[in-house]
Design a protein around this motif. Structure first.
Motif, PDB file in Angstrom:
ATOM      1  N   ASP A   1       0.810  -1.210   0.000  1.00  0.00           N
ATOM      2  CA  ASP A   1       0.000   0.000   0.000  1.00  0.00           C
ATOM      3  C   ASP A   1       0.850   1.270   0.000  1.00  0.00           C
ATOM      4  O   ASP A   1       0.403   2.322  -0.479  1.00  0.00           O
ATOM      5  CB  ASP A   1      -0.933   0.014   1.212  1.00  0.00           C
ATOM      6  CG  ASP A   1      -2.046  -1.026   1.115  1.00  0.00           C
ATOM      7  OD1 ASP A   1      -2.319  -1.498  -0.014  1.00  0.00           O
ATOM      8  OD2 ASP A   1      -2.621  -1.370   2.161  1.00  0.00           O
ATOM      9  N   ASP A   2       2.084   1.194   0.537  1.00  0.00           N
ATOM     10  CA  ASP A   2       2.941   2.378   0.579  1.00  0.00           C
ATOM     11  C   ASP A   2       3.739   2.581  -0.706  1.00  0.00           C
ATOM     12  O   ASP A   2       4.587   3.471  -0.790  1.00  0.00           O
ATOM     13  CB  ASP A   2       3.883   2.329   1.781  1.00  0.00           C
ATOM     14  CG  ASP A   2       4.911   1.201   1.693  1.00  0.00           C
ATOM     15  OD1 ASP A   2       4.905   0.434   0.713  1.00  0.00           O
ATOM     16  OD2 ASP A   2       5.740   1.086   2.622  1.00  0.00           O
ATOM     17  N   GLY A   3       3.464   1.772  -1.720  1.00  0.00           N
ATOM     18  CA  GLY A   3       4.129   1.910  -3.013  1.00  0.00           C
ATOM     19  C   GLY A   3       5.297   0.974  -3.212  1.00  0.00           C
ATOM     20  O   GLY A   3       5.788   0.821  -4.324  1.00  0.00           O
ATOM     21  N   GLN A   4       5.773   0.339  -2.143  1.00  0.00           N
ATOM     22  CA  GLN A   4       6.942  -0.526  -2.227  1.00  0.00           C
ATOM     23  C   GLN A   4       6.537  -1.974  -2.534  1.00  0.00           C
ATOM     24  O   GLN A   4       5.359  -2.325  -2.529  1.00  0.00           O
ATOM     25  CB  GLN A   4       7.720  -0.491  -0.915  1.00  0.00           C
ATOM     26  CG  GLN A   4       8.251   0.891  -0.541  1.00  0.00           C
ATOM     27  CD  GLN A   4       9.161   0.845   0.666  1.00  0.00           C
ATOM     28  OE1 GLN A   4      10.368   0.945   0.544  1.00  0.00           O
ATOM     29  NE2 GLN A   4       8.571   0.668   1.837  1.00  0.00           N
ATOM     30  N   TRP A   5       7.557  -2.783  -2.774  1.00  0.00           N
ATOM     31  CA  TRP A   5       7.412  -4.231  -2.812  1.00  0.00           C
ATOM     32  C   TRP A   5       8.277  -4.807  -1.693  1.00  0.00           C
ATOM     33  O   TRP A   5       9.414  -4.353  -1.469  1.00  0.00           O
ATOM     34  CB  TRP A   5       7.881  -4.804  -4.151  1.00  0.00           C
ATOM     35  CG  TRP A   5       6.877  -4.749  -5.247  1.00  0.00           C
ATOM     36  CD1 TRP A   5       6.096  -5.784  -5.715  1.00  0.00           C
ATOM     37  CD2 TRP A   5       6.527  -3.617  -6.058  1.00  0.00           C
ATOM     38  NE1 TRP A   5       5.286  -5.366  -6.741  1.00  0.00           N
ATOM     39  CE2 TRP A   5       5.535  -4.029  -6.972  1.00  0.00           C
ATOM     40  CE3 TRP A   5       6.950  -2.293  -6.080  1.00  0.00           C
ATOM     41  CZ2 TRP A   5       4.979  -3.173  -7.911  1.00  0.00           C
ATOM     42  CZ3 TRP A   5       6.399  -1.427  -7.012  1.00  0.00           C
ATOM     43  CH2 TRP A   5       5.422  -1.874  -7.911  1.00  0.00           C
ATOM     44  N   ALA A   6       7.755  -5.771  -0.989  1.00  0.00           N
ATOM     45  CA  ALA A   6       8.479  -6.472   0.070  1.00  0.00           C
ATOM     46  C   ALA A   6       8.986  -5.520   1.152  1.00  0.00           C
ATOM     47  O   ALA A   6       9.929  -5.841   1.877  1.00  0.00           O
ATOM     48  CB  ALA A   6       9.633  -7.287  -0.508  1.00  0.00           C
ATOM     49  N   GLY A   7       8.427  -4.333   1.226  1.00  0.00           N
ATOM     50  CA  GLY A   7       8.731  -3.419   2.306  1.00  0.00           C
ATOM     51  C   GLY A   7      10.085  -2.746   2.255  1.00  0.00           C
ATOM     52  O   GLY A   7      10.513  -2.135   3.237  1.00  0.00           O
TER      53      GLY A   7
ATOM     54  N   PRO B   1      14.393  -6.608   0.763  1.00  0.00           N
ATOM     55  CA  PRO B   1      13.115  -6.658   1.492  1.00  0.00           C
ATOM     56  C   PRO B   1      13.290  -6.284   2.956  1.00  0.00           C
ATOM     57  O   PRO B   1      14.381  -6.408   3.527  1.00  0.00           O
ATOM     58  CB  PRO B   1      12.690  -8.132   1.346  1.00  0.00           C
ATOM     59  CG  PRO B   1      13.945  -8.871   1.040  1.00  0.00           C
ATOM     60  CD  PRO B   1      14.823  -7.926   0.286  1.00  0.00           C
ATOM     61  N   ALA B   2      12.226  -5.829   3.549  1.00  0.00           N
ATOM     62  CA  ALA B   2      12.255  -5.491   4.975  1.00  0.00           C
ATOM     63  C   ALA B   2      12.670  -6.717   5.785  1.00  0.00           C
ATOM     64  O   ALA B   2      12.261  -7.842   5.497  1.00  0.00           O
ATOM     65  CB  ALA B   2      10.871  -5.007   5.414  1.00  0.00           C
TER      66      ALA B   2
END
Length: 328
Positions: A56-62, A67-68
């Motif tokens: 939802d924030d525009g990213q993939w995998a945070g 990735p996050a």
């Protein structure tokens, strides 16, 4: 050098992300036909699947490049790296032909929410790694982001021998890298094609000369092969250099610039031609390790790859269909 009918039918029986390029580059399909196939990428197959993974924030995998939660996790010590974060996902979607309109608002969301893992820098300003900046330059131009800092960054960070190196910014190298230089070139060419801005063209041509002087294969100092990787063809290659990936860039640059193939590409062409199998296919090499959302090329190692066959065929068609390069 076009493939036989059976191979062409095999290539056309593909995900829309691949099929539209086969139609455009290897068949007599009209622009209306291949563009209609390209429009399907947003709604079908791997394009639609990867779009569905966006946060939802525009990213993939945070995360921006990783990735996050990657750092400090067991995955950090595993071979390779994950290919699921924002930059890799945008690069794939752009190269598959997804319409930027399908990502409306993403540029603004990333400007607000995404920071580089290196020094917590803002996303569209890039960071210090040449390859990361090249992907970001192209992705930003595609999505309409402000990448003006990166437009200036590439000419300013070109090394004395003509190319770029991801290790140069940390002071670990003063010599250019085949991998970094090709990624820089591809990012600058994509930016120019998307925006019409030619301010980086001299730097791009200089970087292309760096590779041409080395015949895309060899060390300038000794003439020896730069490494086995140059003739190991894989898809997706992510960041990795090969003679095939480099030739695909030179084909695209030649068509964009309106120039004939440079005769110094001949050795690399021979390497690609030598890897061509019966029926006009190329085999998948050893895939790069690391977590993915899903398989992009279904071909197992050693088996015919549709993506590599597209690349190999269109490179040889371009070379052999052009006026014979001077000096050949």
């Amino acid at each position: 050098m076009s493939p036989d009918r059976r191979t062409l039918d095999w290539l056309l029986d593909s995900d829309p992300a691949l099929r539209w390029q086969v139609e455009r580059d290897l068949t007599d399909a009209t622009p209306a036909a291949w563009r209609a196939t390209r429009a399907r990428v947003t709604h079908e197959g791997i394009g639609a699947e990867l779009l569905s993974k966006q946060d939802d924030d525009g990213q993939w995998a945070g995360g921006a490049y990783f990735p996050a939660g990657f750092f400090g996790s067991p995955e950090q010590d595993a071979p390779g790296q994950p290919w699921t974060a924002t930059t890799w996902s945008l690069k794939d979607l752009r190269e598959w032909g997804v319409d930027a309109a399908a990502l409306a608002g993403t540029a603004e969301k990333l400007a607000k929410n995404s920071r580089w893992e290196y020094d917590d820098l803002p996303y569209w300003g890039g960071e210090v790694d040449v390859c990361i900046n090249s992907f970001t330059l192209a992705n930003g131009a595609w999505l309409g982001a402000d990448v003006s800092r990166l437009v200036e960054w590439f000419p300013a960070h070109r090394l004395a021998d003509g190319g770029w190196n991801c290790e140069a910014e940390e002071g670990d190298s003063t010599r250019s890298s085949f991998h970094s230089t090709l990624n820089a070139l591809r990012g600058m060419l994509a930016y120019e094609k998307l925006t019409g801005d030619t301010s980086q063209r001299d730097a791009r041509h200089g970087g292309e000369e760096y590779l041409l002087e080395r015949r895309l294969l060899r060390r300038a100092s000794t003439g020896e092969p730069v490494g086995a990787f140059v003739t190991e063809f894989i898809f997706p290659n992510r960041y990795r250099y090969s003679a095939l990936a480099a030739l695909d860039h030179f084909r695209e640059a030649s068509l964009h610039d309106g120039t004939p193939p440079d005769p110094r590409l001949a050795d690399a062409i021979d390497a690609v031609r030598a890897a061509r199998r019966e029926g006009g296919t190329w085999a998948q090499g050893t895939p790069l390790p690391g977590r993915t959302w899903f398989a992009i090329d279904e071909a197992p190692e050693g088996r015919p790859s549709k993506w590599l066959t597209l690349l190999g065929t269109r490179v040889l068609d371009w070379w052999e269909g052009s006026a014979s390069p001077s000096g050949m």
